[in-house]
Design an enzyme around this catalytic site. Structure first.
Site, mmCIF file in Angstrom:
data_model
loop_
_atom_site.group_PDB
_atom_site.id
_atom_site.type_symbol
_atom_site.label_atom_id
_atom_site.label_comp_id
_atom_site.label_asym_id
_atom_site.label_seq_id
_atom_site.Cartn_x
_atom_site.Cartn_y
_atom_site.Cartn_z
ATOM 1 N N ALA A 87 3.403 2.354 3.574
ATOM 2 C CA ALA A 87 4.874 1.071 3.168
ATOM 3 C C ALA A 87 5.283 2.001 1.938
ATOM 4 O O ALA A 87 6.786 2.189 2.435
ATOM 5 C CB ALA A 87 4.008 -0.035 3.540
ATOM 6 N N LYS A 130 8.717 13.014 15.359
ATOM 7 C CA LYS A 130 9.436 14.246 14.974
ATOM 8 C C LYS A 130 10.589 14.764 16.194
ATOM 9 O O LYS A 130 10.221 14.586 17.133
ATOM 10 C CB LYS A 130 8.735 15.099 15.009
ATOM 11 C CG LYS A 130 7.662 14.916 13.127
ATOM 12 C CD LYS A 130 6.515 16.306 12.864
ATOM 13 C CE LYS A 130 5.614 16.247 11.839
ATOM 14 N NZ LYS A 130 6.660 16.175 10.686
ATOM 15 N N GLY A 158 0.890 -1.303 0.237
ATOM 16 C CA GLY A 158 0.075 0.070 -0.115
ATOM 17 C C GLY A 158 -0.016 1.348 -0.214
ATOM 18 O O GLY A 158 1.910 1.266 0.114
ATOM 19 N N HIS A 188 -3.421 14.843 16.573
ATOM 20 C CA HIS A 188 -1.371 15.706 15.790
ATOM 21 C C HIS A 188 -1.546 16.398 16.658
ATOM 22 O O HIS A 188 -1.152 16.713 17.689
ATOM 23 C CB HIS A 188 -1.489 15.516 14.137
ATOM 24 C CG HIS A 188 -1.655 14.968 12.921
ATOM 25 N ND1 HIS A 188 -0.774 13.577 14.245
ATOM 26 C CD2 HIS A 188 -1.766 14.706 12.453
ATOM 27 C CE1 HIS A 188 -1.363 12.618 12.842
ATOM 28 N NE2 HIS A 188 -1.873 13.620 11.863
ATOM 29 N N ARG A 234 -2.366 -9.638 0.180
ATOM 30 C CA ARG A 234 -3.585 -10.372 -0.859
ATOM 31 C C ARG A 234 -2.933 -9.966 -2.106
ATOM 32 O O ARG A 234 -2.648 -11.490 -2.770
ATOM 33 C CB ARG A 234 -4.908 -10.167 -1.237
ATOM 34 C CG ARG A 234 -5.842 -9.965 0.373
ATOM 35 C CD ARG A 234 -7.110 -9.295 -0.027
ATOM 36 N NE ARG A 234 -7.018 -8.312 -0.675
ATOM 37 C CZ ARG A 234 -8.135 -7.011 -0.738
ATOM 38 N NH1 ARG A 234 -9.439 -7.834 -0.896
ATOM 39 N NH2 ARG A 234 -7.328 -6.421 -0.778
HETATM 40 P P1 NAP Z 1 -3.444 1.644 0.440
HETATM 41 O O1 NAP Z 1 -2.681 2.309 -0.059
HETATM 42 O O2 NAP Z 1 -4.861 1.530 0.775
HETATM 43 O O3 NAP Z 1 -3.258 0.136 0.917
HETATM 44 C C1 NAP Z 1 -3.568 -0.951 1.740
HETATM 45 C C2 NAP Z 1 -2.753 -2.027 1.898
HETATM 46 O O4 NAP Z 1 -3.618 -3.027 2.471
HETATM 47 C C3 NAP Z 1 -2.801 -2.842 0.646
HETATM 48 O O5 NAP Z 1 -0.944 -3.059 0.468
HETATM 49 C C4 NAP Z 1 -3.608 -3.717 -0.096
HETATM 50 O O6 NAP Z 1 -2.961 -4.974 -0.335
HETATM 51 C C5 NAP Z 1 -3.695 -4.491 1.869
HETATM 52 N N1 NAP Z 1 -5.063 -5.216 2.080
HETATM 53 C C6 NAP Z 1 -5.987 -5.060 1.910
HETATM 54 N N2 NAP Z 1 -6.973 -5.815 2.206
HETATM 55 C C7 NAP Z 1 -6.133 -6.507 2.749
HETATM 56 C C8 NAP Z 1 -6.870 -7.276 2.779
HETATM 57 N N3 NAP Z 1 -8.278 -8.559 3.168
HETATM 58 N N4 NAP Z 1 -5.725 -8.722 3.385
HETATM 59 C C9 NAP Z 1 -4.497 -7.951 3.738
HETATM 60 N N5 NAP Z 1 -4.509 -7.024 2.523
HETATM 61 C C10 NAP Z 1 -5.536 -6.417 2.375
HETATM 62 O O7 NAP Z 1 -3.463 2.173 2.194
HETATM 63 P P2 NAP Z 1 -2.377 3.251 3.124
HETATM 64 O O8 NAP Z 1 -2.586 4.475 2.186
HETATM 65 O O9 NAP Z 1 -1.126 2.932 2.556
HETATM 66 O O10 NAP Z 1 -2.998 3.239 4.550
HETATM 67 C C11 NAP Z 1 -2.758 2.219 5.145
HETATM 68 C C12 NAP Z 1 -2.805 3.043 6.343
HETATM 69 O O11 NAP Z 1 -2.549 3.826 7.404
HETATM 70 C C13 NAP Z 1 -4.877 3.019 7.022
HETATM 71 O O12 NAP Z 1 -4.964 2.934 8.180
HETATM 72 C C14 NAP Z 1 -4.604 4.664 6.503
HETATM 73 O O13 NAP Z 1 -5.799 5.317 7.604
HETATM 74 C C15 NAP Z 1 -3.455 4.854 7.127
HETATM 75 N N6 NAP Z 1 -2.417 6.216 6.869
HETATM 76 C C16 NAP Z 1 -2.610 6.549 5.769
HETATM 77 C C17 NAP Z 1 -1.623 7.191 5.556
HETATM 78 C C18 NAP Z 1 -0.471 7.515 3.590
HETATM 79 O O14 NAP Z 1 -0.270 9.248 3.905
HETATM 80 N N7 NAP Z 1 -0.767 6.083 3.044
HETATM 81 C C19 NAP Z 1 -1.160 8.018 6.262
HETATM 82 C C20 NAP Z 1 -1.541 8.329 7.602
HETATM 83 C C21 NAP Z 1 -1.911 6.746 8.149
HETATM 84 P P3 NAP Z 1 -3.461 -5.990 -1.401
HETATM 85 O O15 NAP Z 1 -4.468 -5.130 -1.781
HETATM 86 O O16 NAP Z 1 -3.006 -6.571 -2.608
HETATM 87 O O17 NAP Z 1 -4.386 -7.037 -0.259
#
Ligand code: NAP
Length: 484
Positions: free
Chosen positions: A23, A182, A20, A240, A51
């Site tokens: 990561a 930070k 995602g 925050h 997945r």
């Molecule tokens: P994302 O880009 O939508 O990624 C979601 C990840 O979850 C993907 O690797 C997806 O891969 C996996 N996934 C989805 N359904 C799954 C399942 N049933 N089993 C196993 N893996 C599954 O989301 P993100 O932006 O990285 O955010 C992840 C978390 O961090 C969220 O809670 C978000 O609120 C938080 N967050 C994100 C940010 C940011 O900057 N992105 C900042 C602060 C907090 P597959 O589809 O291959 O399974």
């Protein structure tokens, strides 16, 4: 100045959601930087899980690309990246199903620290926690890391805490608020509690008010779907800004230990008065000639979600009785900046005449950009022509103070992940803290909904709605300029 890197113990870290956005942008490049700094011991394993069918080799490619795109760029071509990739593995796992769990378990080693990072939608946290236990991957020393948002309100946060508590003890749960990782935020504690100079002045008798600003220039962009259900109050203030408020206002903990610090932060949140709705301004950015406005970025063309909040609040305790705290955050503002400004009172009597009232000591703690601190002090304007006063900043930029080593200072995610491996929860939110923050936030949001309040429009690239300026002007104060 020499910064010391202390390697952590050998570990297995599983990142759920490893393919995602978070990561790829933060977690994996951050781990690589720690590897380059020598903090990750040989033999440690970083196992991606999601997945998609990536396989070890496919995932290593994803990791290398992410590091090249989002990392600092160094050590990518000197063989270090290839060595790092040897620590990287991948297992196809469905959080909601049974597939992949036994295989993932087979990858984990006994007698090393095991950490599980939930970088997935919060709706999957419960399923992951449950399966980690039922498939026997986690033991009583394992750690789980959960991302924000932690709940949508008090009820959902409480439910999430209860679900996690069914499978893990509180000392195993690491709720991330990356602001706490930070460098400046930790420095704030060092400045407050490591120096004699500030603490005697850190109270209502000497501090006129405190301003906390977290301003962004970006719009809601691709996050419109999520953001429109959340808004600035839930997305920024509840976590925050609240954490910054706690650190600036808390009593000195007896020791710099996780529960000692978190107990003091909790007391601050619990001492917050409910906010009078006249003391809150909500805003929503409009369109300009080049860019569409907020409502074009979300599905609902009549959305009433706020992309800006400014508020005044009070902490009812001995230290802060009568001192207002002004909090402000928003998107599409003039500049990207995060800072805390402690504005001290005027000197009680001016020996220099009428000029005196315009000069105040202000301690500014800058979180971004250019992390550092400034202290405005009043001096005499140099040269002849009488006694004219001038405010000049004593400026400590960390980048300047640390020189080349500034590049080696871990960013928030890196530091926090290493703290997870070390088992140090000081910079993570405890369950009761999160619930207390929601208990304060919920009535504000409910009040808006009950009154059917529409956010005030503001121009993109401005400092927010006019009413936010008035919030301060009415009190005879003014916001610091939002500037990079
Ligand atoms: P994302 O880009 O939508 O990624 C979601 C990840 O979850 C993907 O690797 C997806 O891969 C996996 N996934 C989805 N359904 C799954 C399942 N049933 N089993 C196993 N893996 C599954 O989301 P993100 O932006 O990285 O955010 C992840 C978390 O961090 C969220 O809670 C978000 O609120 C938080 N967050 C994100 C940010 C940011 O900057 N992105 C900042 C602060 C907090 P597959 O589809 O291959 O399974």
């Amino acid at each position: 100045m020499v910064s010391r890197v202390i390697p952590v113990e050998n570990f297995d870290l599983v990142i759920f959601g490893a393919t995602g956005d978070l990561a790829r942008r933060k977690i994996l490049p951050g781990l690589f930087r720690r590897y380059c700094a020598g903090q990750i011991p040989e033999g440690s394993q970083i196992i991606g899980a999601a997945r998609s069918d990536e396989g070890d080799e496919g995932f290593r490619k994803t990791v290398a690309e992410a590091i090249r795109e989002f990392g600092s760029g160094s050590h990518c071509e000197d063989g270090t990246l290839d060595q790092f990739l040897e620590c990287i593995h991948y297992e196809r796992v469905d959080a909601m199903g049974e597939a992949g769990w036994q295989e993932l378990k087979g990858r984990l080693r006994d007698n090393v620290i095991k950490a599980f990072y939930f970088s997935v939608a919060p709706s999957l946290f419960g399923a992951l926690a449950e399966r980690l236990r039922s498939f026997g991957l986690a033991d009583d020393d394992s750690r789980v890391v959960v991302e924000k948002p932690f709940g949508h309100n008090l009820e959902t946060a409480r439910a999430l805490n209860q679900t996690l508590a069914q499978h893990f003890d509180e000392h195993q749960i690491y709720r991330i608020d990356h602001y706490l990782g930070k460098e400046t935020v930790q420095n704030l504690m060092a400045v407050r509690f490591g120096n004699m100079l500030f603490e005697p002045l850190w109270n209502a008798q000497y501090v006129d008010h405190i301003q906390i600003t977290v301003a962004e220039t970006v719009d809601v962009g691709g996050r419109g779907g999520y953001y429109d259900k959340s808004g600035a109050m839930r997305d920024m203030v509840q976590n925050h800004l609240m954490q910054l408020l706690c650190l600036i206002a808390m009593e000195p903990p007896a020791r710099f230990e996780p529960d000692a610090v978190r107990d003091e932060k909790l007391k601050v949140i619990r001492a917050l008065d409910p906010v009078d709705y006249h003391h809150i301004v909500r805003g929503q950015y409009g369109a300009d000639e080049n860019q569409p406005g907020y409502r074009a970025h979300v599905e609902d063309p009549r959305s009433r979600t706020e992309s800006f909040v400014a508020l005044k609040c009070h902490i009812s305790n001995w230290r802060w009785a009568g001192t207002p705290f002004y909090l402000r955050t928003g998107k599409k503002l003039k500049a990207r900046t995060s800072e805390i400004a402690v504005v001290f009172k005027d000197a009680p009597h001016s020996i220099f005449g009428t000029d005196a009232g315009q000069h105040r000591n202000v301690l500014v703690i800058r979180l971004q950009p250019n992390e550092g601190m400034t202290l405005d002090v009043t001096i005499k304007e140099p040269g002849p022509g009488g006694m004219r006063l001038l405010d000049v900043p004593l400026d400590m930029s960390f980048a300047e103070a640390l020189g080349a080593e500034a590049d080696e200072v871990p960013d928030a995610y890196e530091r926090l992940i290493m703290d997870v491996i070390r088992g140090n929860q000081t910079l993570f939110m405890r369950g009761d803290e999160v619930e207390a923050a929601w208990a304060w936030t919920d009535p504000i949001i409910e009040g808006w909904q009950n009154r059917g309040e529409v956010p005030k429009p503001y121009e993109p690239g401005s400092s927010g709605p006019e009413d936010a300026l008035m919030l301060m002007h009415r009190d005879g104060r003014k916001w610091r300029e939002i500037k990079a």
